[in-house]
Design a protein around this motif. Structure first.
Motif, PDB file in Angstrom:
ATOM      1  N   ASP A  32      24.785  36.694 -38.840  1.00  0.00           N
ATOM      2  CA  ASP A  32      23.329  36.670 -39.007  1.00  0.00           C
ATOM      3  C   ASP A  32      22.641  35.940 -37.852  1.00  0.00           C
ATOM      4  O   ASP A  32      22.990  34.806 -37.527  1.00  0.00           O
ATOM      5  N   VAL A  33      21.631  36.607 -37.245  1.00  0.00           N
ATOM      6  CA  VAL A  33      20.811  35.947 -36.217  1.00  0.00           C
ATOM      7  C   VAL A  33      19.330  36.184 -36.519  1.00  0.00           C
ATOM      8  O   VAL A  33      18.511  36.304 -35.605  1.00  0.00           O
ATOM      9  N   SER A  34      18.971  36.240 -37.802  1.00  0.00           N
ATOM     10  CA  SER A  34      17.563  36.402 -38.175  1.00  0.00           C
ATOM     11  C   SER A  34      16.775  35.166 -37.759  1.00  0.00           C
ATOM     12  O   SER A  34      17.342  34.094 -37.511  1.00  0.00           O
ATOM     13  N   ARG A  35      15.448  35.298 -37.734  1.00  0.00           N
ATOM     14  CA  ARG A  35      14.620  34.229 -37.183  1.00  0.00           C
ATOM     15  C   ARG A  35      14.552  32.977 -38.059  1.00  0.00           C
ATOM     16  O   ARG A  35      13.972  31.960 -37.653  1.00  0.00           O
ATOM     17  N   SER A  36      15.113  33.032 -39.247  1.00  0.00           N
ATOM     18  CA  SER A  36      15.225  31.812 -40.042  1.00  0.00           C
ATOM     19  C   SER A  36      16.317  30.902 -39.496  1.00  0.00           C
ATOM     20  O   SER A  36      16.453  29.755 -39.925  1.00  0.00           O
ATOM     21  N   MET A  37      17.106  31.437 -38.539  1.00  0.00           N
ATOM     22  CA  MET A  37      18.125  30.634 -37.880  1.00  0.00           C
ATOM     23  C   MET A  37      17.514  29.965 -36.660  1.00  0.00           C
ATOM     24  O   MET A  37      16.882  30.608 -35.830  1.00  0.00           O
ATOM     25  N   GLN A  38      17.700  28.642 -36.548  1.00  0.00           N
ATOM     26  CA  GLN A  38      17.193  27.896 -35.407  1.00  0.00           C
ATOM     27  C   GLN A  38      18.120  28.094 -34.203  1.00  0.00           C
ATOM     28  O   GLN A  38      19.307  28.419 -34.356  1.00  0.00           O
ATOM     29  N   PRO A  39      17.607  27.916 -32.963  1.00  0.00           N
ATOM     30  CA  PRO A  39      18.449  28.101 -31.775  1.00  0.00           C
ATOM     31  C   PRO A  39      19.744  27.299 -31.814  1.00  0.00           C
ATOM     32  O   PRO A  39      20.812  27.799 -31.437  1.00  0.00           O
ATOM     33  N   PHE A  40      19.671  26.045 -32.274  1.00  0.00           N
ATOM     34  CA  PHE A  40      20.891  25.237 -32.305  1.00  0.00           C
ATOM     35  C   PHE A  40      21.888  25.785 -33.321  1.00  0.00           C
ATOM     36  O   PHE A  40      23.108  25.658 -33.160  1.00  0.00           O
ATOM     37  N   GLU A  41      21.376  26.427 -34.382  1.00  0.00           N
ATOM     38  CA  GLU A  41      22.260  27.018 -35.389  1.00  0.00           C
ATOM     39  C   GLU A  41      22.965  28.251 -34.830  1.00  0.00           C
ATOM     40  O   GLU A  41      24.145  28.493 -35.127  1.00  0.00           O
ATOM     41  N   LEU A  42      22.255  29.037 -34.032  1.00  0.00           N
ATOM     42  CA  LEU A  42      22.881  30.197 -33.393  1.00  0.00           C
ATOM     43  C   LEU A  42      24.018  29.751 -32.475  1.00  0.00           C
ATOM     44  O   LEU A  42      25.073  30.390 -32.416  1.00  0.00           O
ATOM     45  N   GLU A  43      23.800  28.639 -31.776  1.00  0.00           N
ATOM     46  CA  GLU A  43      24.843  28.130 -30.887  1.00  0.00           C
ATOM     47  C   GLU A  43      26.031  27.607 -31.690  1.00  0.00           C
ATOM     48  O   GLU A  43      27.192  27.822 -31.323  1.00  0.00           O
ATOM     49  N   ILE A  44      25.760  26.926 -32.798  1.00  0.00           N
ATOM     50  CA  ILE A  44      26.841  26.431 -33.652  1.00  0.00           C
ATOM     51  C   ILE A  44      27.677  27.598 -34.158  1.00  0.00           C
ATOM     52  O   ILE A  44      28.920  27.513 -34.199  1.00  0.00           O
ATOM     53  N   GLN A  45      27.022  28.683 -34.527  1.00  0.00           N
ATOM     54  CA  GLN A  45      27.766  29.846 -35.021  1.00  0.00           C
ATOM     55  C   GLN A  45      28.721  30.388 -33.958  1.00  0.00           C
ATOM     56  O   GLN A  45      29.904  30.605 -34.213  1.00  0.00           O
ATOM     57  N   ARG A  46      28.192  30.623 -32.763  1.00  0.00           N
ATOM     58  CA  ARG A  46      29.024  31.177 -31.687  1.00  0.00           C
ATOM     59  C   ARG A  46      30.199  30.246 -31.376  1.00  0.00           C
ATOM     60  O   ARG A  46      31.344  30.691 -31.282  1.00  0.00           O
ATOM     61  N   ARG A  47      29.886  28.979 -31.199  1.00  0.00           N
ATOM     62  CA  ARG A  47      30.955  28.025 -30.856  1.00  0.00           C
ATOM     63  C   ARG A  47      31.945  27.868 -32.008  1.00  0.00           C
ATOM     64  O   ARG A  47      33.150  27.697 -31.793  1.00  0.00           O
ATOM     65  N   VAL A 209      28.940  27.788 -46.904  1.00  0.00           N
ATOM     66  CA  VAL A 209      28.817  26.726 -45.910  1.00  0.00           C
ATOM     67  C   VAL A 209      27.601  25.886 -46.294  1.00  0.00           C
ATOM     68  O   VAL A 209      26.475  26.379 -46.302  1.00  0.00           O
ATOM     69  N   TYR A 210      27.825  24.608 -46.617  1.00  0.00           N
ATOM     70  CA  TYR A 210      26.733  23.748 -47.093  1.00  0.00           C
ATOM     71  C   TYR A 210      26.129  22.888 -45.992  1.00  0.00           C
ATOM     72  O   TYR A 210      24.971  22.475 -46.094  1.00  0.00           O
ATOM     73  N   THR A 211      26.897  22.581 -44.963  1.00  0.00           N
ATOM     74  CA  THR A 211      26.388  21.796 -43.838  1.00  0.00           C
ATOM     75  C   THR A 211      26.928  22.408 -42.553  1.00  0.00           C
ATOM     76  O   THR A 211      28.031  22.971 -42.530  1.00  0.00           O
ATOM     77  N   TRP A 212      26.163  22.278 -41.465  1.00  0.00           N
ATOM     78  CA  TRP A 212      26.610  22.863 -40.191  1.00  0.00           C
ATOM     79  C   TRP A 212      27.842  22.153 -39.652  1.00  0.00           C
ATOM     80  O   TRP A 212      28.627  22.744 -38.907  1.00  0.00           O
ATOM     81  N   THR A 213      28.049  20.909 -40.040  1.00  0.00           N
ATOM     82  CA  THR A 213      29.250  20.207 -39.584  1.00  0.00           C
ATOM     83  C   THR A 213      30.508  20.819 -40.190  1.00  0.00           C
ATOM     84  O   THR A 213      31.607  20.648 -39.658  1.00  0.00           O
ATOM     85  N   PHE A 215      30.844  24.117 -40.649  1.00  0.00           N
ATOM     86  CA  PHE A 215      30.869  25.546 -40.327  1.00  0.00           C
ATOM     87  C   PHE A 215      32.192  25.980 -39.704  1.00  0.00           C
ATOM     88  O   PHE A 215      32.806  26.957 -40.145  1.00  0.00           O
ATOM     89  N   GLU A 216      32.628  25.295 -38.667  1.00  0.00           N
ATOM     90  CA  GLU A 216      33.854  25.704 -37.977  1.00  0.00           C
ATOM     91  C   GLU A 216      35.049  25.740 -38.927  1.00  0.00           C
ATOM     92  O   GLU A 216      35.849  26.679 -38.914  1.00  0.00           O
ATOM     93  N   ASP A 217      35.168  24.718 -39.767  1.00  0.00           N
ATOM     94  CA  ASP A 217      36.283  24.670 -40.712  1.00  0.00           C
ATOM     95  C   ASP A 217      36.198  25.821 -41.712  1.00  0.00           C
ATOM     96  O   ASP A 217      37.222  26.430 -42.048  1.00  0.00           O
ATOM     97  N   ALA A 218      34.999  26.137 -42.173  1.00  0.00           N
ATOM     98  CA  ALA A 218      34.830  27.240 -43.124  1.00  0.00           C
ATOM     99  C   ALA A 218      35.226  28.572 -42.496  1.00  0.00           C
ATOM    100  O   ALA A 218      35.910  29.394 -43.118  1.00  0.00           O
TER     101      ALA A 218
END
Length: 261
Positions: A32-47, A209-213, A215-218
């Motif tokens: 998901d890259v809808s506009r409800s996603m913040q730029p830093f969240e998009l980067e967290i997803q990719r990484r 996923v409840y927190t961005w921290t 995300f990677e583990d999930a």
């Protein structure tokens, strides 16, 4: 002449089949890259996806498969016709292959797109799976998202069409909203929505996923489950009723705020 053409067709068919590559799983990663996603969240997803794919757990799961290789594609989605392919269908069989794909995922970070069409993402993913050059022992669409469907056909109709093709759908609901401005488009029980309205098929599951921290583990846990293949089970919808058109209703209430996601 007709006999010759028929003979050539018969000869060509097996060769076409031989050109296809057998893999343990065809895995479509719909992000998901809808506009409800913040730029830093998009980067967290990719990484997060890049780190998970190159982890020992995931590369080990790939190596332990019957064939020892998987085919995957990484596609970002938003509105009904907004899907962009970041990594086209490719084979991962070694840690080096995984590292190459991770580099593709993190090569650049594109802007977010408008609206949320899970149904559009599912339809696009199913078509991509049908048209690729791989024959997987399993075929899976892995869809992440931070809100319910609010554009395109109803999500349950899209889900049922995909399941009829023998494709499993897993979910990664992102329940991380902290921005009051964008939260109006989302729902507090997104994991229940995904369970009741989005996922399905053999072995289907949801990893919230409840927190961005986290995300990677999930993502890592989810990929291991998908690649290794857990106990064979058929997902059945929840017995309690759930309004799977809730996203469309939220959109109608807030459509005057279209300047937002």
């Amino acid at each position: 002449m007709r006999a010759l053409l028929l003979l050539l067709t018969i000869w060509a068919s097996p060769m076409s089949a031989q050109n296809r590559v057998e893999v343990d799983i065809e895995l479509f990663l719909a992000v998901d890259v809808s506009r409800s996603m913040q730029p830093f969240e998009l980067e967290i997803q990719r990484r997060g996806y890049a780190a998970a794919l190159t982890s020992d757990e995931v590369t080990g799961a790939i190596a332990s498969g019957l064939l020892g290789r998987v085919a995957l594609t990484y596609v970002e989605w938003a509105g009904a016709y907004d899907q962009r392919t970041i990594v086209p269908w490719t084979v991962i069989a070694t840690p080096q292959d995984a590292a190459r794909v991770a580099t593709q995922i993190t090569a650049n970070y594109s802007d977010a797109l408008r609206r949320t069409s899970i149904s559009g993402a599912l339809a696009f993913a199913a078509g991509s799976i049908q048209d690729n050059a791989f024959d997987g022992l399993r075929r899976v669409i892995d869809v992440s998202g931070d809100g319910p469907n609010n554009m395109g056909p109803p999500v349950t109709a899209a889900r049922d069409t995909v399941l009829a093709q023998g494709i499993t759908i897993n979910g990664l609901p992102l329940m991380t909203q902290s921005d009051d401005l964008t939260s109006r488009w989302n729902i507090p029980d997104l994991d229940a929505y995904y369970t009741a309205c989005v996922i399905g098929g053999t072995g289907a599951f949801v990893v919230p996923v409840y927190t961005w921290t986290a995300f990677e583990d999930a993502v890592r846990r989810k990929l291991v489950l998908e690649i290794a293949g857990g106990p064979e089970r058929i997902y059945r919808a929840q017995t309690r009723r759930y309004d799977c058109l809730i996203g469309e209703q939220i959109w109608e209430r807030n459509r005057d705020l279209f300047v937002l996601p």
